[in-house]
Design an enzyme around this catalytic site. Structure first.
Site, PDB file in Angstrom:
ATOM      1  N   THR A 183      25.549 112.422  33.107  1.00  0.00           N
ATOM      2  CA  THR A 183      24.300 113.156  33.290  1.00  0.00           C
ATOM      3  C   THR A 183      24.344 114.358  32.368  1.00  0.00           C
ATOM      4  O   THR A 183      25.382 114.973  32.182  1.00  0.00           O
ATOM      5  CB  THR A 183      24.125 113.670  34.728  1.00  0.00           C
ATOM      6  OG1 THR A 183      25.187 114.571  35.013  1.00  0.00           O
ATOM      7  CG2 THR A 183      24.136 112.541  35.717  1.00  0.00           C
ATOM      8  N   LYS A 185      11.575 132.694  41.707  1.00  0.00           N
ATOM      9  CA  LYS A 185      11.711 133.411  42.980  1.00  0.00           C
ATOM     10  C   LYS A 185      11.036 134.768  42.881  1.00  0.00           C
ATOM     11  O   LYS A 185      11.581 135.702  42.305  1.00  0.00           O
ATOM     12  CB  LYS A 185      13.186 133.536  43.354  1.00  0.00           C
ATOM     13  CG  LYS A 185      13.741 132.178  43.736  1.00  0.00           C
ATOM     14  CD  LYS A 185      15.187 132.216  44.172  1.00  0.00           C
ATOM     15  CE  LYS A 185      15.582 130.821  44.638  1.00  0.00           C
ATOM     16  NZ  LYS A 185      16.953 130.460  44.398  1.00  0.00           N
ATOM     17  N   TRP A 225       9.006 131.252  46.843  1.00  0.00           N
ATOM     18  CA  TRP A 225       9.218 130.339  45.729  1.00  0.00           C
ATOM     19  C   TRP A 225       7.904 129.928  45.073  1.00  0.00           C
ATOM     20  O   TRP A 225       6.954 129.540  45.746  1.00  0.00           O
ATOM     21  CB  TRP A 225       9.925 129.066  46.209  1.00  0.00           C
ATOM     22  CG  TRP A 225      11.345 129.292  46.621  1.00  0.00           C
ATOM     23  CD1 TRP A 225      12.014 130.484  46.646  1.00  0.00           C
ATOM     24  CD2 TRP A 225      12.271 128.309  47.070  1.00  0.00           C
ATOM     25  NE1 TRP A 225      13.295 130.300  47.080  1.00  0.00           N
ATOM     26  CE2 TRP A 225      13.494 128.978  47.352  1.00  0.00           C
ATOM     27  CE3 TRP A 225      12.203 126.932  47.256  1.00  0.00           C
ATOM     28  CZ2 TRP A 225      14.621 128.304  47.810  1.00  0.00           C
ATOM     29  CZ3 TRP A 225      13.333 126.272  47.714  1.00  0.00           C
ATOM     30  CH2 TRP A 225      14.526 126.951  47.982  1.00  0.00           C
TER      31      TRP A 225
HETATM   32  P1  AMP Z   1      18.234 112.199  35.275  1.00  0.00           P
HETATM   33  O1  AMP Z   1      19.507 112.058  36.006  1.00  0.00           O
HETATM   34  O2  AMP Z   1      18.399 112.636  33.863  1.00  0.00           O
HETATM   35  O3  AMP Z   1      17.383 110.978  35.404  1.00  0.00           O
HETATM   36  O4  AMP Z   1      17.417 113.385  35.944  1.00  0.00           O
HETATM   37  C1  AMP Z   1      17.095 113.363  37.308  1.00  0.00           C
HETATM   38  C2  AMP Z   1      16.160 114.487  37.621  1.00  0.00           C
HETATM   39  O5  AMP Z   1      14.903 114.291  36.983  1.00  0.00           O
HETATM   40  C3  AMP Z   1      15.816 114.596  39.083  1.00  0.00           C
HETATM   41  O6  AMP Z   1      16.819 115.245  39.821  1.00  0.00           O
HETATM   42  C4  AMP Z   1      14.519 115.388  39.019  1.00  0.00           C
HETATM   43  O7  AMP Z   1      14.755 116.765  38.841  1.00  0.00           O
HETATM   44  C5  AMP Z   1      13.864 114.854  37.771  1.00  0.00           C
HETATM   45  N1  AMP Z   1      12.879 113.815  38.120  1.00  0.00           N
HETATM   46  C6  AMP Z   1      13.025 112.488  38.059  1.00  0.00           C
HETATM   47  N2  AMP Z   1      11.893 111.863  38.424  1.00  0.00           N
HETATM   48  C7  AMP Z   1      10.993 112.814  38.754  1.00  0.00           C
HETATM   49  C8  AMP Z   1       9.639 112.820  39.225  1.00  0.00           C
HETATM   50  N3  AMP Z   1       8.961 111.698  39.404  1.00  0.00           N
HETATM   51  N4  AMP Z   1       9.066 114.014  39.455  1.00  0.00           N
HETATM   52  C9  AMP Z   1       9.733 115.171  39.267  1.00  0.00           C
HETATM   53  N5  AMP Z   1      11.005 115.234  38.817  1.00  0.00           N
HETATM   54  C10 AMP Z   1      11.633 114.081  38.567  1.00  0.00           C
END
Ligand code: AMP
Length: 541
Positions: free
Chosen positions: A184, A438, A443
């Protein structure tokens, strides 16, 4: 007492075996990196994946060894994927959009032995070669004719698998064996590896198939624009094979015109990608007065779906939008926005309002929201808290124990997202925990401000960050990238927000930039923006 049933280990090689045996002639179509459209079938892909296995065994690859790919979505990438996983090696997908030294860091941390790389990315490896410590062999995903000149000890893929046996045995190991590895893009500290098992990948595949999730059928044609290196292309390299759906792989080209051409020529019925890809497609459709006659459904996730995109698909092009939320650590699907019974056939405004949220968990995922002390918060659709998740394919920790134990005492993983949940578990993500602004102890959701701002026709992209304020601690600054040829004013942008947010959420200032920086997975790079604006003084301070 135990049940008296067969022991059928859940290993992913069985997925491609099934596809080859039952859907052998279904096509996998690729826009190749070399240029032309290339067609293969599940049956052929299965044989060639077995040849990859044989070639890997020849190189001394054993169960548990890491084999990396740095590649676009293509049939060859699928062959490497199943070829490595089938013999119990761990297929490590690397994100090519990362900085070259970070790629080397990840490959070293994973102790990758073999790298299979598209020609496009070979210069990355050559440029950072001195930093790679563990790679023994580079396989370039092309044939001899297209093999570029390189200083590395590299072989063209086609030559490498040529003459190898297409009957290498697969499987036969425990279903909890590691299967895939994906890092990640940590915004703090080093990237962390999520290590999927065969069992979790197979269970996740089953979980994604039903109508309320991906709704996949053997009659579908699926275009995964979402890369295989980003959270397993949301499971599509498994789930399409599991049902025998035709696959269309976009290779290196993800601009609006290229995606449109594939959607249209191959009569794609289901596609999936992050919002930025859909913005490019929608612009292309508008500029050229085009339609989407074949497309039934588009899955959008990775970041929140802006209303503009949702309305365009649903209202202009009559395509069903499924808003999905998930993360690398959740394999990745967590929630999906298929309409609940009471909204099927409801008026468009009610459906749009629902689809702007991130949807509900399928069977196999459990959610709760908690406060900073870990106490459960009410599911009232209003109270927001940290979103916690547990289930059949959720990470328990990271590769090599990085970051320590990640689960709370009930076994839930902290997603780092802030969300509301209602009594039906409908999730609305209000922010990343670290991006929440914040103000005076309350928030403000940066996502809300951004989504409303990009609804203005003169705004191409927008990002909200918290800036130090002597009285309120933080106040929002809205950073705007104008649409091409437009020069929106601060007043115009703020007028767009008026009436759609609580008054105290109104940004204290608007800054204009040529380009909002995006990270390796296409999301706004807030870290970089915070760095750029760290000395910014708000007019209200
Ligand atoms: P990744 O591991 O790179 O796919 O990132 C995951 C993160 O992307 C999640 O923890 C969210 O913060 C963001 N994320 C994924 N899908 C959505 C969505 N539909 N709406 C808002 N944030 C999202």
């Amino acid at each position: 007492m135990q049940g008296i049933m067969q022991d059928w280990q859940l290993t992913v090689d069985k997925i491609l075996d099934h596809a080859a045996e039952n859907h052998g002639r279904r096509e996998i179509v690729t826009r190749s990196v070399e240029g032309p459209i290339v067609r293969t079938s599940y049956s052929e892909l299965h044989s060639r994946a077995k040849q990859v296995s044989a070639a890997l065994l020849d190189l001394g690859i054993k169960q548990g060894d890491r084999v990396a790919t740095l590649a676009w979505n293509s049939a060859r990438h699928m062959e490497c994927w199943y070829g490595a996983m089938g013999i119990g090696a761990v297929l490590h997908t690397i994100n090519p959009r990362l900085h070259p030294e970070q790629i080397a860091w990840i490959a070293n941390h994973a102790e990758d032995r073999i790298l299979m790389v598209d020609t496009t990315f070979l210069p990355i490896i050559e440029g950072a070669w001195e930093h790679f410590r563990t790679l023994e062999k580079i396989i370039v995903l092309t044939d001899e004719q297209h093999m570029p000149q390189t200083s590395l000890d590299a072989v063209p893929y086609e030559l490498w698998i040529d003459g190898q046996s297409a009957s290498t045995p697969w499987g036969g190991f425990d279903e909890n064996t590691a299967c895939g590895l994906c890092y990640t893009s940590g915004t703090t500290g080093n990237p962390k590896g999520v290590l999927y098992s065969h069992r979790t990948n197979v269970l996740h595949t089953f979980m994604t198939l039903p109508p309320d999730v991906m709704n996949l059928s053997s009659a579908d044609t699926v275009l995964p624009v979402v890369p295989m290196f980003h959270a397993n292309a949301w499971g599509l390299a498994f789930s399409c094979a599991a049902v025998g759906a035709k696959m269309v792989m976009p290779g290196a080209q993800m601009d609006g015109a290229s995606i449109y051409q594939l959607l249209n020529d191959e009569k794609v019925t289901i596609t999936a990608a992050v919002p930025t890809v859909w913005l490019m497609l929608l612009n292309h459709l508008e500029e050229n007065n085009l339609d989407l006659p074949h497309l039934k459904r588009v899955v959008i996730g990775g970041s929140a779906v802006p209303e503009r995109i949702l309305r365009a698909f649903e209202q202009t092009y009559d395509v069903d939008v499924v808003h999905a939320w998930g993360m690398t650590e959740t394999s990745p699907l967590g929630t999906l926005g298929a309409l609940p019974a009471h909204l099927v056939g409801a008026d468009i405004e009610s459906r749009i309002a629902y689809k702007l949220k991130q949807g509900r968990p399928p069977f196999g995922v459990e959610l709760k929201i908690v406060d900073d002390a870990g106490k459960r918060l009410p599911r009232d659709g209003e109270t927001s808290g940290r979103l916690m998740i547990r289930g059949l394919a959720i990470a328990a920790g990271y590769f090599k124990g990085e970051g320590g134990n990640k689960l709370d005492e009930e076994g839930y993983f902290d997603t780092g997202d802030v969300a509301t949940l209602d009594e039906m578990s409908t999730v609305q993500i209000t922010d990343r925990a670290k991006d929440v602004i914040k103000s005076g102890g309350e928030w403000i959701s940066s996502i809300d401000l951004e989504n409303i701002a990009v609804g203005h026709p003169k705004v191409a992209n927008a990002a909200a960050i918290g800036i130090y304020h002597p009285k309120w601690d933080e106040r929002p600054l809205l950073i705007v990238q104008p649409a091409p040829g437009e020069t929106p004013t601060k007043e115009e942008v703020l007028a767009q927000l008026q009436g759609k947010i609580a008054k105290w959420w109104t940004p204290d200032d608007v800054a204009f930039v040529e380009e909002i920086p995006l990270g390796a997975t296409g999301k706004i790079n807030k870290l970089k923006l915070r760095e750029t604006f760290k000395d910014y003084t708000l007019p209200t301070a």
